[in-house]
Scaffold this active site. Structure first.
Site, PDB file in Angstrom:
ATOM      1  N   LYS A 166      -9.308 -10.153  -5.962  1.00 31.06           N
ATOM      2  CA  LYS A 166      -9.788 -10.003  -4.580  1.00 31.06           C
ATOM      3  C   LYS A 166     -11.118  -9.253  -4.635  1.00 31.06           C
ATOM      4  CE  LYS A 166     -10.296  -7.715  -1.347  1.00 31.06           C
ATOM      5  NZ  LYS A 166     -11.610  -7.466  -0.674  1.00 31.06           N
ATOM      6  N   GLY A 221     -13.392   1.268  -6.212  1.00 31.55           N
ATOM      7  CA  GLY A 221     -13.955   1.376  -4.863  1.00 31.55           C
ATOM      8  C   GLY A 221     -14.017   2.837  -4.467  1.00 31.55           C
ATOM      9  N   SER A 222     -13.983   3.090  -3.159  1.00 30.48           N
ATOM     10  CA  SER A 222     -14.142   4.460  -2.669  1.00 30.48           C
ATOM     11  C   SER A 222     -12.872   5.277  -2.922  1.00 30.48           C
ATOM     12  CB  SER A 222     -14.437   4.433  -1.170  1.00 30.48           C
ATOM     13  OG  SER A 222     -13.358   3.824  -0.498  1.00 30.48           O
ATOM     14  N   VAL A 281     -10.196   4.782  -0.007  1.00 34.21           N
ATOM     15  CA  VAL A 281      -9.337   3.591  -0.100  1.00 34.21           C
ATOM     16  C   VAL A 281      -8.449   3.678  -1.342  1.00 34.21           C
ATOM     17  CG1 VAL A 281      -9.307   1.087  -0.375  1.00 34.21           C
ATOM     18  CG2 VAL A 281     -10.951   2.142   1.196  1.00 34.21           C
ATOM     19  N   GLY A 282      -9.003   4.147  -2.439  1.00 33.32           N
ATOM     20  CA  GLY A 282      -8.235   4.231  -3.685  1.00 33.32           C
ATOM     21  C   GLY A 282      -6.978   5.079  -3.523  1.00 33.32           C
ATOM     22  N   GLU A 336     -10.633   3.481 -10.210  1.00 36.38           N
ATOM     23  CA  GLU A 336     -11.993   3.967 -10.495  1.00 36.38           C
ATOM     24  C   GLU A 336     -12.625   4.201  -9.135  1.00 36.38           C
ATOM     25  OE1 GLU A 336     -13.285   4.596 -13.370  1.00 36.38           O
ATOM     26  OE2 GLU A 336     -11.785   3.662 -14.647  1.00 36.38           O
ATOM     27  N   GLU A 384     -19.960  11.887  -1.318  1.00 36.10           N
ATOM     28  CA  GLU A 384     -20.682  10.734  -1.862  1.00 36.10           C
ATOM     29  C   GLU A 384     -21.439  10.031  -0.728  1.00 36.10           C
ATOM     30  OE1 GLU A 384     -18.482   7.172  -3.120  1.00 36.10           O
ATOM     31  OE2 GLU A 384     -19.633   7.249  -4.982  1.00 36.10           O
TER      32      GLU A 384
HETATM   33  P1  NAD Z   1     -14.292   0.225  -0.711  1.00 34.47           P
HETATM   34  O1  NAD Z   1     -13.309   1.260  -1.130  1.00 34.47           O
HETATM   35  O2  NAD Z   1     -14.660   0.151   0.725  1.00 34.47           O
HETATM   36  O3  NAD Z   1     -13.756  -1.234  -1.101  1.00 34.47           O
HETATM   37  C1  NAD Z   1     -13.427  -1.581  -2.429  1.00 34.47           C
HETATM   38  C2  NAD Z   1     -12.528  -2.816  -2.406  1.00 34.47           C
HETATM   39  O4  NAD Z   1     -11.290  -2.468  -1.809  1.00 34.47           O
HETATM   40  C3  NAD Z   1     -13.076  -3.980  -1.580  1.00 34.47           C
HETATM   41  O5  NAD Z   1     -12.744  -5.188  -2.228  1.00 34.47           O
HETATM   42  C4  NAD Z   1     -12.323  -3.845  -0.274  1.00 34.47           C
HETATM   43  O6  NAD Z   1     -12.214  -5.058   0.458  1.00 34.47           O
HETATM   44  C5  NAD Z   1     -10.967  -3.377  -0.759  1.00 34.47           C
HETATM   45  N1  NAD Z   1     -10.165  -2.639   0.238  1.00 34.47           N
HETATM   46  C6  NAD Z   1     -10.593  -1.933   1.294  1.00 34.47           C
HETATM   47  N2  NAD Z   1      -9.539  -1.403   1.975  1.00 34.47           N
HETATM   48  C7  NAD Z   1      -8.434  -1.762   1.291  1.00 34.47           C
HETATM   49  C8  NAD Z   1      -7.040  -1.491   1.454  1.00 34.47           C
HETATM   50  N3  NAD Z   1      -6.590  -0.746   2.451  1.00 34.47           N
HETATM   51  N4  NAD Z   1      -6.172  -2.009   0.554  1.00 34.47           N
HETATM   52  C9  NAD Z   1      -6.618  -2.743  -0.501  1.00 34.47           C
HETATM   53  N5  NAD Z   1      -7.918  -3.049  -0.692  1.00 34.47           N
HETATM   54  C10 NAD Z   1      -8.815  -2.551   0.180  1.00 34.47           C
HETATM   55  O7  NAD Z   1     -15.584   0.442  -1.632  1.00 34.47           O
HETATM   56  P2  NAD Z   1     -16.972  -0.347  -1.610  1.00 34.47           P
HETATM   57  O8  NAD Z   1     -17.750   0.074  -0.401  1.00 34.47           O
HETATM   58  O9  NAD Z   1     -16.760  -1.797  -1.853  1.00 34.47           O
HETATM   59  O10 NAD Z   1     -17.674   0.239  -2.934  1.00 34.47           O
HETATM   60  C11 NAD Z   1     -18.311   1.472  -2.985  1.00 34.47           C
HETATM   61  C12 NAD Z   1     -17.430   2.532  -3.618  1.00 34.47           C
HETATM   62  O11 NAD Z   1     -16.998   2.105  -4.899  1.00 34.47           O
HETATM   63  C13 NAD Z   1     -18.137   3.848  -3.858  1.00 34.47           C
HETATM   64  O12 NAD Z   1     -17.307   4.903  -3.485  1.00 34.47           O
HETATM   65  C14 NAD Z   1     -18.367   3.874  -5.370  1.00 34.47           C
HETATM   66  O13 NAD Z   1     -18.467   5.153  -5.940  1.00 34.47           O
HETATM   67  C15 NAD Z   1     -17.154   3.161  -5.842  1.00 34.47           C
HETATM   68  N6  NAD Z   1     -17.365   2.636  -7.195  1.00 34.47           N
HETATM   69  C16 NAD Z   1     -16.747   3.275  -8.235  1.00 34.47           C
HETATM   70  C17 NAD Z   1     -16.948   2.836  -9.539  1.00 34.47           C
HETATM   71  C18 NAD Z   1     -16.268   3.517 -10.697  1.00 34.47           C
HETATM   72  O14 NAD Z   1     -16.162   2.902 -11.734  1.00 34.47           O
HETATM   73  N7  NAD Z   1     -15.804   4.749 -10.576  1.00 34.47           N
HETATM   74  C19 NAD Z   1     -17.771   1.739  -9.779  1.00 34.47           C
HETATM   75  C20 NAD Z   1     -18.402   1.121  -8.691  1.00 34.47           C
HETATM   76  C21 NAD Z   1     -18.178   1.576  -7.399  1.00 34.47           C
END
Ligand code: NAD
Length: 498
Positions: A174, A226-227, A230-231, A248, A383
């Site tokens: 996804k 991701g963030s 959400v994580g 991550e 962040e």
């Molecule tokens: P995000 O958390 O908004 O979304 C990440 C993914 O999760 C997307 O595919 C999104 O559709 C999905 N998602 C959102 N809500 C969800 C839920 N409730 N259940 C399951 N999936 C859900 O993050 P973003 O805006 O896409 O990316 C930016 C963030 O990612 C920043 O915080 C950045 O630091 C982080 N990031 C971390 C790393 C790492 O390796 N540590 C690498 C790249 C980006």
């Protein structure tokens, strides 16, 4: 005519059952690049069912044979690198040089991990008993749900999907809704490389699609990037459902500049770390901790470099910095700049949207340097994920390390100094997953573990051989060839060795 992009389920390209769609848009111009299936829970269920059905067969394919598919995929990525890079720049905005780097990272990761098909080492060890063999082997986990962000549209999916597959898992992918077309291209390449139907499935869509994947009872493991917000929600759900989860998440990365640092190097490295990918890297440098002796010089150098960065479409070879990925991201950065001003920090350069020369059609924000930042301010703690960096004064190495460690994240940090003692003490005391010396905070290599401490992750690592721990489980095997009952030592009185 705008093209339509579909889900990939059980080896077939198909629309969402509801027929719902969303658009993928060029963030530099607002041009619609494609119309994509918006998947609901029923599409996720179809994809999981296909992955579940494919799993028993795929796990029995010998790992070196699974890897052959991945080597072919790496070759296809090499052949299509330029086309993929151009698409990536159009879909998420980063400049072409960086998009090429993103594809290169996927290539490197795919070659590196495909090599594991001929290793995937377990180990043998002596048993406590005579005539008894003892060893352990890696087993795949099952159906893996892969959820990824938009900032590395090919690299991050490759970090997860390729190791998951070489280890014998099947996958439902996804991707982020900002980069669906890049995801479709990646899956097409793995299909062309010869993955059997159902081994890799793709469901396009937004947050609800991701949530449905996390909820599904037949998904054994969620691999999420991701963030942090959400994580943590994903982790809670996984815990309640007994799923494995690898996270991550965010970063608030810092570079220390000591008074003996090479300041030209500092300026080059930190301009790249703070403003590359418009500051939208998880490892972006958003805090510069400077010794008072060089504070003025570092500020002047960074301001000068920031002013000279040319903003524009990432496909234009003159462009140094592209747009932010979306309106939401632009508003987030504007909000944090407002917060920084209210907290009393001073904007030395930037601090506003970029307009003129057509930039107003996209989500452009000027590279921004804040000065007079206190480490406790929100702009120094949270962040921002945009082209914004903070200058923070620190009087000593000890204070610098304390400030580096004084945030809830722990991804990447660096120190600039010519003094080996200071460098080594910083390496020892900084509590992050990645530390650089005389280098910015970005630029990890795929064959070393990648990830962070504290709220950046949950202890797992991607990259390196450590990623295999995420996508496999251990099976311990005991083979007794003594022909009689031999109780394990825990079930016996201690035996005399004499
Ligand atoms: P995000 O958390 O908004 O979304 C990440 C993914 O999760 C997307 O595919 C999104 O559709 C999905 N998602 C959102 N809500 C969800 C839920 N409730 N259940 C399951 N999936 C859900 O993050 P973003 O805006 O896409 O990316 C930016 C963030 O990612 C920043 O915080 C950045 O630091 C982080 N990031 C971390 C790393 C790492 O390796 N540590 C690498 C790249 C980006």
């Amino acid at each position: 005519m705008v093209q339509t992009y579909l889900n990939y389920v059980g080896g077939r390209w198909q629309p969402a059952r509801s027929g719902a769609v969303f658009e993928s848009v060029d963030p530099a111009t607002g041009e619609v690049l494609g119309v994509c299936a918006r998947s609901g829970a029923e599409d996720v269920a179809d994809a999981v069912a296909a992955a579940k059905e494919a799993f028993p067969k795929w796990r029995k394919v010998p790992a070196p044979r699974r890897a052959e598919v991945l080597f072919r995929a790496a070759e296809l990525l090499v052949r299509r690198k330029e086309e993929l890079a151009q698409l990536m720049t159009r879909e998420m905005g980063k400049v072409l040089l960086e998009s090429r780097g993103d594809v290169q990272e996927a290539i490197d990761m795919t070659y590196f991990i495909a090599g594991e098909g001929r290793r995937l080492h377990g180990y043998t060890t002596p048993s406590e008993m005579p005539h008894k063999a003892a060893y352990c082997v890696r087993q795949p986990v099952g159906v893996v749900g892969v959820i990824t962000p938009w900032n590395f549209p090919l690299a991050i999916p490759s970090w997860k999907i390729v190791p998951a597959l070489v280890c014998g898992n099947t996958v439902v992918f996804k991707p982020a809704p900002e980069v669906p077309i890049c995801a479709v291209k990646f899956v097409e390449i793995l299909e062309e490389a010869g993955l059997p139907p159902g081994v890799l499935n793709l469901v396009l869509g937004g947050d609800e699609t991701g949530a449905a994947l996390v909820d599904h009872p037949d998904v054994a493991l969620i691999s999420f990037t991701g963030s942090t917000e959400v994580g943590l929600q994903v982790a809670e759900k996984c815990a309640a459902r007994g799923k494995r989860v690898s996270l991550e998440m965010g970063g608030k990365n810092a570079a220390i500049v000591m008074d003996d640092a090479d300041l030209d190097l500092v300026a080059d490295a930190l301009t790249w770390s703070a403003f590359g990918t418009s500051g939208q890297r998880c490892t972006a440098c958003s805090r510069v901790l400077v010794h008072p002796k060089v504070h003025g010089d570092v500020a002047d150098l960074l301001v000068d470099r920031a002013r000279r960065l040319r903003l524009g479409h990432g496909l234009d070879p003159q462009t140094d910095m592209g747009p932010l990925v979306s309106q939401a991201q632009l508003e987030r950065v504007e909000r944090y700049v407002r917060i920084g001003r209210e907290e009393g920090a001073a904007v030395l350069v930037g601090g506003e949207r970029a307009v003129g020369d057509g930039l107003e059609r996209g989500f452009f924000f000027r590279p921004t340097v804040f000065d007079r930042v206190d480490p406790r301010m929100r702009i120094a703690q949270e962040e921002i994920f945009g082209p914004v960096t903070d200058l923070i004064r620190v009087d000593s190495l000890e204070e610098a390390v304390e400030v580096v460690n004084g945030v809830r994240y722990g991804l990447s940090a660096s120190i600039f100094t010519r003094d080996i003692h200071k460098a080594m003490r910083a390496v020892e005391d900084i509590h992050t997953g990645i530390v650089y010396v005389n280098h910015g905070t970005i630029g990890a290599e795929v064959h070393l573990p990648f990830g962070g401490t504290k709220f950046t992750g949950n202890g797992h690592r991607e990259g390196g051989l450590q990623v295999l721990e995420v996508f496999t489980e251990w099976k311990s095997v005991y083979i007794d060839y003594s022909g009689r009952l031999q109780r394990a030592q825990i079930d016996l009185q201690p035996v005399s060795l004499g």
